[in-house]
Design a protein around this motif. Structure first.
Motif, PDB file in Angstrom:
ATOM      1  N   ALA A   8     -10.969  -0.224  -0.898  1.00  0.00           N
ATOM      2  CA  ALA A   8     -10.471   0.066  -2.242  1.00  0.00           C
ATOM      3  C   ALA A   8      -9.434  -0.983  -2.635  1.00  0.00           C
ATOM      4  O   ALA A   8      -8.600  -1.379  -1.828  1.00  0.00           O
ATOM      5  N   ILE A   9      -9.511  -1.442  -3.850  1.00  0.00           N
ATOM      6  CA  ILE A   9      -8.563  -2.435  -4.353  1.00  0.00           C
ATOM      7  C   ILE A   9      -7.633  -1.725  -5.342  1.00  0.00           C
ATOM      8  O   ILE A   9      -8.046  -1.369  -6.439  1.00  0.00           O
ATOM      9  N   PRO A  10      -6.395  -1.510  -4.941  1.00  0.00           N
ATOM     10  CA  PRO A  10      -5.472  -0.775  -5.819  1.00  0.00           C
ATOM     11  C   PRO A  10      -4.992  -1.644  -6.984  1.00  0.00           C
ATOM     12  O   PRO A  10      -4.956  -2.866  -6.894  1.00  0.00           O
ATOM     13  N   THR A  11      -4.628  -0.973  -8.067  1.00  0.00           N
ATOM     14  CA  THR A  11      -4.041  -1.692  -9.200  1.00  0.00           C
ATOM     15  C   THR A  11      -2.661  -2.191  -8.775  1.00  0.00           C
ATOM     16  O   THR A  11      -2.151  -1.824  -7.723  1.00  0.00           O
ATOM     17  N   ASP A  12      -2.050  -3.005  -9.626  1.00  0.00           N
ATOM     18  CA  ASP A  12      -0.729  -3.548  -9.302  1.00  0.00           C
ATOM     19  C   ASP A  12       0.302  -2.440  -9.095  1.00  0.00           C
ATOM     20  O   ASP A  12       1.093  -2.481  -8.153  1.00  0.00           O
ATOM     21  N   THR A  13       0.273  -1.456  -9.966  1.00  0.00           N
ATOM     22  CA  THR A  13       1.231  -0.366  -9.863  1.00  0.00           C
ATOM     23  C   THR A  13       1.032   0.419  -8.573  1.00  0.00           C
ATOM     24  O   THR A  13       1.984   0.699  -7.840  1.00  0.00           O
ATOM     25  N   VAL A  14      -0.218   0.750  -8.281  1.00  0.00           N
ATOM     26  CA  VAL A  14      -0.515   1.509  -7.062  1.00  0.00           C
ATOM     27  C   VAL A  14      -0.189   0.670  -5.836  1.00  0.00           C
ATOM     28  O   VAL A  14       0.348   1.174  -4.851  1.00  0.00           O
ATOM     29  N   ARG A  15      -0.479  -0.616  -5.904  1.00  0.00           N
ATOM     30  CA  ARG A  15      -0.172  -1.509  -4.780  1.00  0.00           C
ATOM     31  C   ARG A  15       1.332  -1.531  -4.506  1.00  0.00           C
ATOM     32  O   ARG A  15       1.762  -1.504  -3.352  1.00  0.00           O
ATOM     33  N   ASN A  16       2.137  -1.568  -5.575  1.00  0.00           N
ATOM     34  CA  ASN A  16       3.593  -1.539  -5.411  1.00  0.00           C
ATOM     35  C   ASN A  16       4.046  -0.237  -4.752  1.00  0.00           C
ATOM     36  O   ASN A  16       4.908  -0.247  -3.873  1.00  0.00           O
ATOM     37  N   ILE A  17       3.473   0.857  -5.188  1.00  0.00           N
ATOM     38  CA  ILE A  17       3.825   2.155  -4.595  1.00  0.00           C
ATOM     39  C   ILE A  17       3.426   2.186  -3.127  1.00  0.00           C
ATOM     40  O   ILE A  17       4.200   2.614  -2.265  1.00  0.00           O
ATOM     41  N   LEU A  18       2.202   1.748  -2.826  1.00  0.00           N
ATOM     42  CA  LEU A  18       1.730   1.743  -1.439  1.00  0.00           C
ATOM     43  C   LEU A  18       2.579   0.809  -0.569  1.00  0.00           C
ATOM     44  O   LEU A  18       2.866   1.123   0.591  1.00  0.00           O
ATOM     45  N   SER A  19       2.959  -0.320  -1.118  1.00  0.00           N
ATOM     46  CA  SER A  19       3.816  -1.252  -0.368  1.00  0.00           C
ATOM     47  C   SER A  19       5.163  -0.618  -0.077  1.00  0.00           C
ATOM     48  O   SER A  19       5.689  -0.730   1.032  1.00  0.00           O
ATOM     49  N   ARG A  20       5.716   0.038  -1.079  1.00  0.00           N
ATOM     50  CA  ARG A  20       7.021   0.679  -0.905  1.00  0.00           C
ATOM     51  C   ARG A  20       6.955   1.778   0.158  1.00  0.00           C
ATOM     52  O   ARG A  20       7.907   1.979   0.903  1.00  0.00           O
ATOM     53  N   GLU A  21       5.844   2.457   0.246  1.00  0.00           N
ATOM     54  CA  GLU A  21       5.689   3.547   1.218  1.00  0.00           C
ATOM     55  C   GLU A  21       5.214   3.056   2.582  1.00  0.00           C
ATOM     56  O   GLU A  21       5.158   3.828   3.528  1.00  0.00           O
ATOM     57  N   GLY A  22       4.840   1.783   2.690  1.00  0.00           N
ATOM     58  CA  GLY A  22       4.470   1.221   3.982  1.00  0.00           C
ATOM     59  C   GLY A  22       2.979   1.222   4.282  1.00  0.00           C
ATOM     60  O   GLY A  22       2.568   0.809   5.367  1.00  0.00           O
ATOM     61  N   VAL A  23       2.162   1.660   3.351  1.00  0.00           N
ATOM     62  CA  VAL A  23       0.716   1.717   3.587  1.00  0.00           C
ATOM     63  C   VAL A  23       0.149   0.307   3.736  1.00  0.00           C
ATOM     64  O   VAL A  23      -0.665   0.048   4.638  1.00  0.00           O
ATOM     65  N   MET A  24       0.578  -0.598   2.890  1.00  0.00           N
ATOM     66  CA  MET A  24       0.049  -1.965   2.948  1.00  0.00           C
ATOM     67  C   MET A  24       0.499  -2.669   4.238  1.00  0.00           C
ATOM     68  O   MET A  24      -0.272  -3.430   4.833  1.00  0.00           O
ATOM     69  N   LEU A  25       1.713  -2.399   4.691  1.00  0.00           N
ATOM     70  CA  LEU A  25       2.192  -2.964   5.950  1.00  0.00           C
ATOM     71  C   LEU A  25       1.360  -2.429   7.112  1.00  0.00           C
ATOM     72  O   LEU A  25       0.950  -3.191   7.993  1.00  0.00           O
TER      73      LEU A  25
END
Length: 127
Positions: A8-25
């Protein structure tokens, strides 16, 4: 996490949220585990270290905001106290002036009474 792992390719907003929560890391760390760069335990350790560091930064920011708020409240209270004291001084000064004026008026009234009394006393003696 599941959807990001399956492509899944998240939108910019969702990507920022996921990054902040550590999902992308975590996705990045799992990629390193799949490539054999480090173990799952090492990935968890790195994630926990990141999480603890982030929490420490947030706590520091919260502490600073609380301290700034307390300092602003203290400054406001000090300013209010200074204004109150200045107002109290003005009121005390005005009361002192009024008391002095009343005292002078009483002395003036007493002084006017004394000559009038002296004149009435002397008048019957002259007859």
């Amino acid at each position: 996490m599941y959807w990001v792992n399956v492509g899944a390719i998240p939108t910019d907003t969702v990507r920022n949220i996921l990054s902040r929560e550590g999902v992308m890391l975590m996705k990045h760390l799992q990629g390193g585990v799949k490539k054999g760069a480090f173990t799952e335990e090492e990935a968890q350790r790195r994630f926990e270290a990141w999480k603890n560091e982030k929490e420490a930064k947030l706590n520091a920011i919260k502490a600073k905001l609380n301290e700034d708020s307390r300092n602003a409240e203290k400054a406001r209270l000090d300013e209010e106290t200074a204004k109150k004291n200045a107002k109290a001084e003005l009121v005390a000064k005005k009361k002192a002036e009024l008391a002095k004026a009343a005292e002078e008026a009483a002395k003036a009234a007493a002084a006017e009474e004394q000559p009038a009394e002296a004149a009435t006393e002397e008048a019957p003696a002259a007859e």
